[in-house]
Design a protein around this motif. Structure first.
Motif, PDB file in Angstrom:
ATOM      1  N   LEU A  33      12.891  10.408  20.846  1.00  0.00           N
ATOM      2  CA  LEU A  33      11.696  10.321  20.817  1.00  0.00           C
ATOM      3  C   LEU A  33      11.454   9.901  18.844  1.00  0.00           C
ATOM      4  N   LEU A  34      11.433   9.949  18.287  1.00  0.00           N
ATOM      5  CA  LEU A  34      11.150  10.755  17.006  1.00  0.00           C
ATOM      6  C   LEU A  34      12.017   9.690  16.387  1.00  0.00           C
ATOM      7  N   CYS A  35      13.198   9.680  16.993  1.00  0.00           N
ATOM      8  CA  CYS A  35      14.665   8.974  15.536  1.00  0.00           C
ATOM      9  C   CYS A  35      14.758   7.649  16.738  1.00  0.00           C
ATOM     10  N   ALA A  36      14.116   7.491  18.201  1.00  0.00           N
ATOM     11  CA  ALA A  36      14.042   5.805  18.033  1.00  0.00           C
ATOM     12  C   ALA A  36      12.873   5.495  17.169  1.00  0.00           C
ATOM     13  N   ILE A  37      11.585   5.545  16.954  1.00  0.00           N
ATOM     14  CA  ILE A  37      10.295   5.231  16.207  1.00  0.00           C
ATOM     15  C   ILE A  37      11.168   5.176  14.441  1.00  0.00           C
ATOM     16  N   TYR A  38      11.525   6.655  14.423  1.00  0.00           N
ATOM     17  CA  TYR A  38      12.195   6.052  13.180  1.00  0.00           C
ATOM     18  C   TYR A  38      13.370   4.616  12.965  1.00  0.00           C
ATOM     19  N   GLY A  39      13.859   4.798  13.909  1.00  0.00           N
ATOM     20  CA  GLY A  39      15.259   3.260  13.464  1.00  0.00           C
ATOM     21  C   GLY A  39      13.876   2.404  14.077  1.00  0.00           C
ATOM     22  N   LEU A  40      13.036   2.630  14.873  1.00  0.00           N
ATOM     23  CA  LEU A  40      12.084   0.825  14.410  1.00  0.00           C
ATOM     24  C   LEU A  40      11.822   0.197  13.477  1.00  0.00           C
ATOM     25  N   LEU A  41      10.888   1.514  12.984  1.00  0.00           N
ATOM     26  CA  LEU A  41      10.302   1.308  11.690  1.00  0.00           C
ATOM     27  C   LEU A  41      11.148   1.832  10.372  1.00  0.00           C
ATOM     28  N   HIS A  42      11.628   1.858  10.383  1.00  0.00           N
ATOM     29  CA  HIS A  42      13.238   2.585   9.004  1.00  0.00           C
ATOM     30  C   HIS A  42      13.158   0.621   8.194  1.00  0.00           C
ATOM     31  N   PRO A  43      13.637  -0.028   9.232  1.00  0.00           N
ATOM     32  CA  PRO A  43      14.087  -1.446   8.821  1.00  0.00           C
ATOM     33  C   PRO A  43      13.311  -2.179   8.250  1.00  0.00           C
ATOM     34  N   LEU A  44      11.576  -1.921   8.546  1.00  0.00           N
ATOM     35  CA  LEU A  44      10.519  -3.000   8.098  1.00  0.00           C
ATOM     36  C   LEU A  44       9.999  -2.534   7.037  1.00  0.00           C
ATOM     37  N   SER A  45      10.218  -1.186   6.858  1.00  0.00           N
ATOM     38  CA  SER A  45      10.209  -0.829   5.118  1.00  0.00           C
ATOM     39  C   SER A  45      10.580  -1.079   4.105  1.00  0.00           C
ATOM     40  N   GLY A  46      11.418  -1.789   4.142  1.00  0.00           N
ATOM     41  CA  GLY A  46      11.976  -2.717   3.137  1.00  0.00           C
ATOM     42  C   GLY A  46      12.567  -2.332   1.529  1.00  0.00           C
ATOM     43  N   SER A  47      12.625  -2.616   0.383  1.00  0.00           N
ATOM     44  CA  SER A  47      12.920  -1.511  -0.683  1.00  0.00           C
ATOM     45  C   SER A  47      11.445  -1.802  -1.496  1.00  0.00           C
ATOM     46  N   PRO A  48      11.782  -0.096  -2.307  1.00  0.00           N
ATOM     47  CA  PRO A  48      10.186  -0.365  -3.023  1.00  0.00           C
ATOM     48  C   PRO A  48      10.543  -1.458  -4.355  1.00  0.00           C
ATOM     49  N   VAL A  49       9.451  -1.941  -4.627  1.00  0.00           N
ATOM     50  CA  VAL A  49       9.602  -2.979  -5.838  1.00  0.00           C
ATOM     51  C   VAL A  49       9.092  -2.294  -7.222  1.00  0.00           C
ATOM     52  N   GLU A  50      10.543  -2.579  -8.178  1.00  0.00           N
ATOM     53  CA  GLU A  50      10.154  -1.438  -9.181  1.00  0.00           C
ATOM     54  C   GLU A  50       8.207  -1.796  -9.814  1.00  0.00           C
ATOM     55  N   VAL A  51       7.690  -0.925 -10.768  1.00  0.00           N
ATOM     56  CA  VAL A  51       6.879  -1.435 -11.545  1.00  0.00           C
ATOM     57  C   VAL A  51       7.008  -1.276 -12.392  1.00  0.00           C
ATOM     58  N   LYS A  52       6.502  -2.032 -13.484  1.00  0.00           N
ATOM     59  CA  LYS A  52       6.881  -1.546 -15.232  1.00  0.00           C
ATOM     60  C   LYS A  52       5.543  -1.350 -15.160  1.00  0.00           C
ATOM     61  N   PRO A  53       5.411  -0.329 -16.214  1.00  0.00           N
ATOM     62  CA  PRO A  53       4.370   0.353 -16.634  1.00  0.00           C
ATOM     63  C   PRO A  53       3.896  -0.516 -17.370  1.00  0.00           C
ATOM     64  N   PRO A  54       2.915  -0.804 -17.690  1.00  0.00           N
ATOM     65  CA  PRO A  54       1.535  -1.317 -17.741  1.00  0.00           C
ATOM     66  C   PRO A  54       1.855  -1.654 -19.841  1.00  0.00           C
ATOM     67  N   GLN A  55       1.905  -2.475 -19.983  1.00  0.00           N
ATOM     68  CA  GLN A  55       1.633  -2.008 -21.877  1.00  0.00           C
ATOM     69  C   GLN A  55       0.188  -1.950 -22.422  1.00  0.00           C
ATOM     70  N   PRO A  56       0.275  -0.759 -23.431  1.00  0.00           N
ATOM     71  CA  PRO A  56      -0.441  -0.495 -24.054  1.00  0.00           C
ATOM     72  C   PRO A  56      -1.894  -1.680 -24.606  1.00  0.00           C
ATOM     73  N   VAL A  57      -3.690  -1.551 -24.095  1.00  0.00           N
ATOM     74  CA  VAL A  57      -3.868  -2.390 -24.566  1.00  0.00           C
ATOM     75  C   VAL A  57      -4.755  -2.053 -25.788  1.00  0.00           C
ATOM     76  N   ASN A  58      -4.685  -2.925 -27.107  1.00  0.00           N
ATOM     77  CA  ASN A  58      -5.740  -2.216 -28.000  1.00  0.00           C
ATOM     78  C   ASN A  58      -7.154  -3.213 -28.139  1.00  0.00           C
ATOM     79  N   VAL A  59      -7.677  -2.717 -27.523  1.00  0.00           N
ATOM     80  CA  VAL A  59      -9.468  -2.895 -27.474  1.00  0.00           C
ATOM     81  C   VAL A  59     -10.498  -3.171 -28.589  1.00  0.00           C
ATOM     82  N   LEU A  60      -9.703  -2.138 -29.618  1.00  0.00           N
ATOM     83  CA  LEU A  60     -10.621  -2.002 -31.336  1.00  0.00           C
ATOM     84  C   LEU A  60      -9.453  -2.876 -31.613  1.00  0.00           C
ATOM     85  N   PRO A  61     -10.675  -3.990 -33.138  1.00  0.00           N
ATOM     86  CA  PRO A  61     -10.862  -4.367 -33.328  1.00  0.00           C
ATOM     87  C   PRO A  61      -9.461  -4.459 -35.156  1.00  0.00           C
TER      88      PRO A  61
END
Lengths: 109, 213
Positions: free
Chosen positions: A80-108
């Motif tokens: 049952l666990l294998c079947a659930i894994y098999g069903l849900l795994h294709p739906l998971s897709g591939s993770p989107v690469e997240v770029k780290p945010p650029q530092p924001v300069n808030v001081l004038p």
């Protein structure tokens, strides 16, 4: 020694007479029937009278441990666990690469 | 009773101080369900036979034998180990049988004649004494069966206190010491009661046989 409180026997028996009576008893009651299996009945009574404290699970009342039941249940759960894994795994897709945010300069400057 | 390496009891007599038996008793006291299951499986045959020989009815014997083990389970916490475990179980069985017999007043009825007929029994060839096992001709066979029936009837009519010593000594082959432990009577009283029981049985059988001829 005989107990004085015990009344005397109705008639005396010589050793041969005693042996003969012994054989009579053995002949009449010597061989009993095949004893039934008492385990289930005993455990049921104990379970009832202890209000489920002892022999509470039905499996412990069986004569032999139900190995097949354990095995089949385990295999079914794995499948049952294998079947659930098999069903849900294709739906998971591939993770989107997240770029780290650029530092924001808030001081004038 | 002796207990093996794995805590599994064996049937041969043992020293009550036996370490393995002591461990087994400890498991019973701790209400170990598996240990109790082993106890039931070990003694159920002997207890059933004993009870059947005392009460003489199959349905009653099965019910009573189950009750014996329930009482053992309840009381095992109080078992001090002064005697062998088997002797203690027998004591409970005998006391329950006597109580049931007295309660039912079954001695005065013929319902004890539920003892199985010869053909249904096992090991019929082992039947000893003046019984159908010794004879070959049909008329002698019938005579042997009739004697067996009369003996069973006389035993059924006998007072449970006398019947118990006959059953324990002549059928269960217990020693006088064990009889004394089970009945709570001194050795001498056990011997005299056994002698008296045999004499009573002999007289009763002769009386019934005499009445028939």
């Amino acid at each position: 020694m005989a107990d004085p409180e015990e009344p005397a026997p109705p008639s005396r028996l010589d050793p041969q007479g005693e042996e003969r009576v012994k054989e009579l008893v053995r002949g009449a009651l010597g061989s009993a029937s095949v004893p039934p299996d008492l385990t289930q009945g005993v455990q049921r009574r104990i379970r009832t009278r202890s209000r489920g404290k002892f022999y509470a699970d039905g499996w412990s009342t069986s004569k032999h441990p139900p190995v097949n039941t354990y095995l089949v249940t385990s295999v079914m759960m794995l499948a049952l666990l294998c079947a659930i894994y098999g069903l849900l795994h294709p739906l998971s897709g591939s993770p989107v690469e997240v770029k780290p945010p650029q530092p924001v300069n808030v001081l004038p400057e | 009773m002796r207990v093996g390496k794995g805590g599994t009891p064996k049937l041969e007599p043992s020293d009550p101080d036996d370490e393995s038996e002591r461990r087994f008793i400890e498991r019973l006291r701790a209400r170990d369900e598996r240990a109790f299951l082993e106890l039931v499986q070990l003694y159920q045959g002997r207890v059933y036979k004993l009870v059947f020989r005392m009460v003489g009815r199959r349905d009653e014997a099965e019910d009573l034998a189950q009750e014996v083990f329930v009482q053992v389970f309840k009381a095992v916490g109080n078992f001090r180990g002064d005697s062998r475990l088997g002797t203690w179980v027998y004591t409970i069985a005998i006391n329950l049988c006597k109580n049931r017999l007295k309660y039912l007043g079954r001695r005065k009825t013929e319902s004890q004649a539920d003892f199985e007929p010869l053909k249904e029994r096992l090991n019929a060839e082992e039947v000893q004494g003046f019984t159908s096992g010794d004879v070959e001709r049909p008329d002698q066979m019938a005579e042997g069966r009739e004697v067996e029936r009369i003996v069973r009837l006389c035993l059924a009519e006998m007072d449970p206190d006398f019947r118990e010593v006959l059953v324990l000594r002549d059928l269960e082959d217990l020693s006088y010491e064990e009889l004394s432990e089970i009945t709570g009577l001194p050795d001498g009283t056990v011997k005299s009661r056994l002698h008296r029981a045999r004499a009573m049985l002999k007289s009763a059988v002769e009386r019934k046989l005499g009445g028939k001829s």
